[in-house]
Design an enzyme around this catalytic site. Sequence first.
Site, PDB file in Angstrom:
ATOM      1  N   ARG A 130     -11.416  16.589  16.949  1.00 34.95           N
ATOM      2  CA  ARG A 130     -10.951  17.995  16.156  1.00 34.95           C
ATOM      3  C   ARG A 130     -11.675  18.848  16.323  1.00 34.95           C
ATOM      4  O   ARG A 130     -12.482  20.295  16.925  1.00 34.95           O
ATOM      5  CB  ARG A 130     -11.352  17.397  14.522  1.00 34.95           C
ATOM      6  CG  ARG A 130     -10.843  16.280  14.717  1.00 34.95           C
ATOM      7  CD  ARG A 130     -11.369  14.937  13.161  1.00 34.95           C
ATOM      8  NE  ARG A 130     -10.768  16.432  12.423  1.00 34.95           N
ATOM      9  CZ  ARG A 130     -10.673  15.519  10.957  1.00 34.95           C
ATOM     10  NH1 ARG A 130     -11.805  14.811  10.681  1.00 34.95           N
ATOM     11  NH2 ARG A 130     -10.305  16.348   9.650  1.00 34.95           N
ATOM     12  N   ASP A 321      -4.131  14.374   1.948  1.00 38.21           N
ATOM     13  CA  ASP A 321      -4.652  12.817   2.586  1.00 38.21           C
ATOM     14  C   ASP A 321      -3.827  11.789   1.993  1.00 38.21           C
ATOM     15  O   ASP A 321      -4.418  10.842   2.169  1.00 38.21           O
ATOM     16  CB  ASP A 321      -6.127  12.891   2.201  1.00 38.21           C
ATOM     17  CG  ASP A 321      -7.271  14.141   2.815  1.00 38.21           C
ATOM     18  OD1 ASP A 321      -6.990  14.058   3.997  1.00 38.21           O
ATOM     19  OD2 ASP A 321      -7.996  13.961   2.259  1.00 38.21           O
TER      20      ASP A 321
HETATM   21  C1  S3P Z   1     -11.849  18.063   2.650  1.00 35.05           C
HETATM   22  C2  S3P Z   1     -10.878  18.769   2.941  1.00 35.05           C
HETATM   23  C3  S3P Z   1      -9.219  18.687   3.544  1.00 35.05           C
HETATM   24  C4  S3P Z   1      -9.181  16.846   4.032  1.00 35.05           C
HETATM   25  C5  S3P Z   1     -10.433  16.500   4.193  1.00 35.05           C
HETATM   26  C6  S3P Z   1     -11.411  16.351   3.116  1.00 35.05           C
HETATM   27  C7  S3P Z   1     -12.715  18.376   1.949  1.00 35.05           C
HETATM   28  O1  S3P Z   1      -9.567  18.777   5.309  1.00 35.05           O
HETATM   29  O2  S3P Z   1      -8.157  16.640   4.454  1.00 35.05           O
HETATM   30  O3  S3P Z   1     -10.203  14.920   3.754  1.00 35.05           O
HETATM   31  O4  S3P Z   1     -13.784  17.304   1.771  1.00 35.05           O
HETATM   32  O5  S3P Z   1     -13.480  19.170   1.526  1.00 35.05           O
HETATM   33  P1  S3P Z   1      -9.489  20.517   5.404  1.00 35.05           P
HETATM   34  O6  S3P Z   1     -10.415  22.043   4.822  1.00 35.05           O
HETATM   35  O7  S3P Z   1      -9.396  20.300   6.989  1.00 35.05           O
HETATM   36  O8  S3P Z   1      -7.506  20.242   4.720  1.00 35.05           O
END
Ligand code: S3P
Length: 436
Positions: A130, A321
Amino acid sequence: MIRTDADPVTFVAPAVSLRGAVAVPGDKSISHRAVLIGSICEGETVVRGFGRSEDTESTVRAMRALGADIEDDGADTLRIRGVGLRGLRPPDGPIDCGNAGTLVRLVAGILAGQPWQQFELVGDESLSARPMGRIAEPLTQMGAGVETADGHLPLGIEGRPLHGIDYELPVASAQVKSCVLLAGLYADGETVVREPMPTRDHTERMLRAAGARLKTSPGRVAVQPAERLELGEVVVPGDISSAAPLILAATLLPGSELIVTGVGVNPTRTGFVDVLERMGARISVFNRRTVAGEPVADLEIAHAELVATEIEPAEVPRLVDELPLFVLAASMAHGDSRVRGAAELRAKETDRIAAVVTGLRSVGAHVTETKDGFRIRGVPTRPRGGRIGSEGDHRIAMLAAVCGLASRDGVQIEGAESVAISFPGFFDLLDSLAQR
Ligand code: S3P
């Protein structure tokens, strides 16, 4: 539901309806933040309703390795004795972040502010694939020493005196926003983060509760350097992302009546409920209250027929999500649906655009991949069923389970155990609700 843990395949049989009243585990995003921020607070922080899962246990292990004293007090309570803003120390080896993107990206912001200490962050195969350049870039601008392996883990961080920056997020990401805000606590002046679309604001709420000075206006958050933080107590609401598969199953199955109590309904997280309601779902949100600075409510869901809808880019962060579940909902709705502006799904635990299309097609749904989303042809009957590989991604495994309940022949799930990343008791809970 037929399950043998020794068998790598889990079978989810069709269900007639979903009935009962349940609570879901504590919110994963808020649980990560409570451990991270509690560890840099003064004194004791008690975390109640902690959502225990493989991901949040990675955060507990990481913060213990960095010197925080974290004690388990029963099933879902943690007592954290924080080390203060600048008290973290590197462990002997690398810090293993497991599968947890939230952990690696948020802790990086904190470590960047520990002057002249050097840290190394590693993770599992999925996390190592990632993108980390998105945090390396602003942290470097602030003055931290950051090294990546071509934009990926392992991530080397040397804490240094940091400068405040004014940073415009190139992607709508709460993790990147939070990373910069946490680093901003250690800067020599104000740090501003601008976001193209509103993303979850749990970090802002918790930092404010801990005494940090933040100013928020639409699309902009500013944080001032902090001297000390103190949280005291965090009460974690139920995770709406863990409630989402249950909400969808109850919506799809005739005769369903489901109550989910104590769910977080922060408006930056309720996009899935809003979109389902727009499609005709019957979801009542009641007993609204505020718990530890976060909105919480009970939800009641009854079966409904769904109609197609379109999801535009601005809406995506509010259900990022839950988009895999949305695609299943749309595939069983009247009419054709579309999702645009969701390219971020390709940078999740797996490429979720590809995984959803492969999985749902193999059970008979009519779903097509686009560069940044999906086109879905709705067929308002049960899909045939078949076999879905989770690709080690908890959200895909839960999607497959809902698909099994709503199918004619059931679904075999490969890698179903990955649900434990966010929701260890998922299959048992589903079993207790499914009427066959
Ligand atoms: C999250 C932010 C989101 C989400 C992840 C949890 C967080 O990711 O998809 O499951 O706890 O801040 P991104 O910030 O990469 O969009």
